[in-house]
Design a protein around this motif. Sequence first.
Motif, PDB file in Angstrom:
ATOM      1  N   GLU A  98      23.285   0.467  20.213  1.00  0.00           N
ATOM      2  CA  GLU A  98      23.565   1.778  20.505  1.00  0.00           C
ATOM      3  C   GLU A  98      22.247   2.692  20.406  1.00  0.00           C
ATOM      4  OE1 GLU A  98      26.556   3.415  18.024  1.00  0.00           O
ATOM      5  OE2 GLU A  98      25.421   3.520  16.103  1.00  0.00           O
ATOM      6  N   LEU A 100      21.048   6.818  20.166  1.00  0.00           N
ATOM      7  CA  LEU A 100      21.627   8.223  19.988  1.00  0.00           C
ATOM      8  C   LEU A 100      20.111   9.137  20.304  1.00  0.00           C
ATOM      9  CD1 LEU A 100      23.191   7.409  16.481  1.00  0.00           C
ATOM     10  CD2 LEU A 100      24.264   7.394  18.598  1.00  0.00           C
ATOM     11  N   ARG A 107      23.377  15.333  16.954  1.00  0.00           N
ATOM     12  CA  ARG A 107      23.521  14.493  17.914  1.00  0.00           C
ATOM     13  C   ARG A 107      24.134  14.998  19.063  1.00  0.00           C
ATOM     14  NH1 ARG A 107      27.481   9.056  17.783  1.00  0.00           N
ATOM     15  NH2 ARG A 107      28.494  10.610  19.239  1.00  0.00           N
ATOM     16  N   TYR A 110      24.512   9.842  23.404  1.00  0.00           N
ATOM     17  CA  TYR A 110      24.971   8.610  22.972  1.00  0.00           C
ATOM     18  C   TYR A 110      24.934   7.617  24.265  1.00  0.00           C
ATOM     19  CZ  TYR A 110      27.692   4.828  21.250  1.00  0.00           C
ATOM     20  OH  TYR A 110      28.315   3.549  21.082  1.00  0.00           O
ATOM     21  N   ASP A 111      24.415   6.408  24.028  1.00  0.00           N
ATOM     22  CA  ASP A 111      24.353   5.400  25.048  1.00  0.00           C
ATOM     23  C   ASP A 111      24.434   3.973  24.410  1.00  0.00           C
ATOM     24  OD1 ASP A 111      23.934   4.173  27.477  1.00  0.00           O
ATOM     25  OD2 ASP A 111      21.822   4.369  27.574  1.00  0.00           O
ATOM     26  N   PHE A 130      20.529   9.705  28.655  1.00  0.00           N
ATOM     27  CA  PHE A 130      21.402  10.643  28.234  1.00  0.00           C
ATOM     28  C   PHE A 130      21.735  11.713  28.970  1.00  0.00           C
ATOM     29  CE2 PHE A 130      18.719   8.598  24.895  1.00  0.00           C
ATOM     30  CZ  PHE A 130      19.677   8.026  23.935  1.00  0.00           C
TER      31      PHE A 130
END
Length: 206
Positions: A98, A100, A107, A110-111, A130
């Motif tokens: 992941e 961030l 944050r 997120y990907d 993102f």
Amino acid sequence: MGSASRAVSCLCCPCKCLACGLFSCLCSILISLLVTLGVLALILYFIFRPHMIAATVDSANLSTFALSTNSALAYNLTVGMTVRNPNTRVGLYYDNVEALALYKDQRFGYDPLDSFYQGTQASTKLNPEFHGSQPLQGDVTAAEFRQEQTAGNFAINIDFNAKLRVKVWAFKVHGPKAKITCKLSVPAPGATNASPFQPTDCKVWF
């Protein structure tokens, strides 16, 4: 007879071990096991000499990065990064990958990325993206956003997390969780006074 003889006696005759002292027998076995594991780990370390993985952000582009009056951040950020396995005898599997994106420790992006394998001394290109909108908390954050927007560059962090598995010959064992932290200075969208993005080395934690 020494402690080794008592341990052997315990292994060969459990009843006698109980009679002589179960606690003493178990302690001897445990110590022998720990010493053996320690020696084995030391031998493996000197054979394979594992090295820390390395990561670099090669590019970062903000096509949108705007804060509304209600502190909602609209963003569109693309990042190009390289992760390298410097080991000559150890392959690495990256699972639960992941990426961030954070601004002022909050944050906003997120990907989730595909799992992948790295052979020895191999490099992997990753391209997290993102985009969306996310509320930011605090008046201080809004003030700092305006300051950085005027200056032409935003301080953005990219975190990369993955669960590692280690491949040694035909054997695969579970490894630690890796966390990569990249502190970037990204040009603001449309800023004429922005400093160009510079490739940035990241810190790796286990």
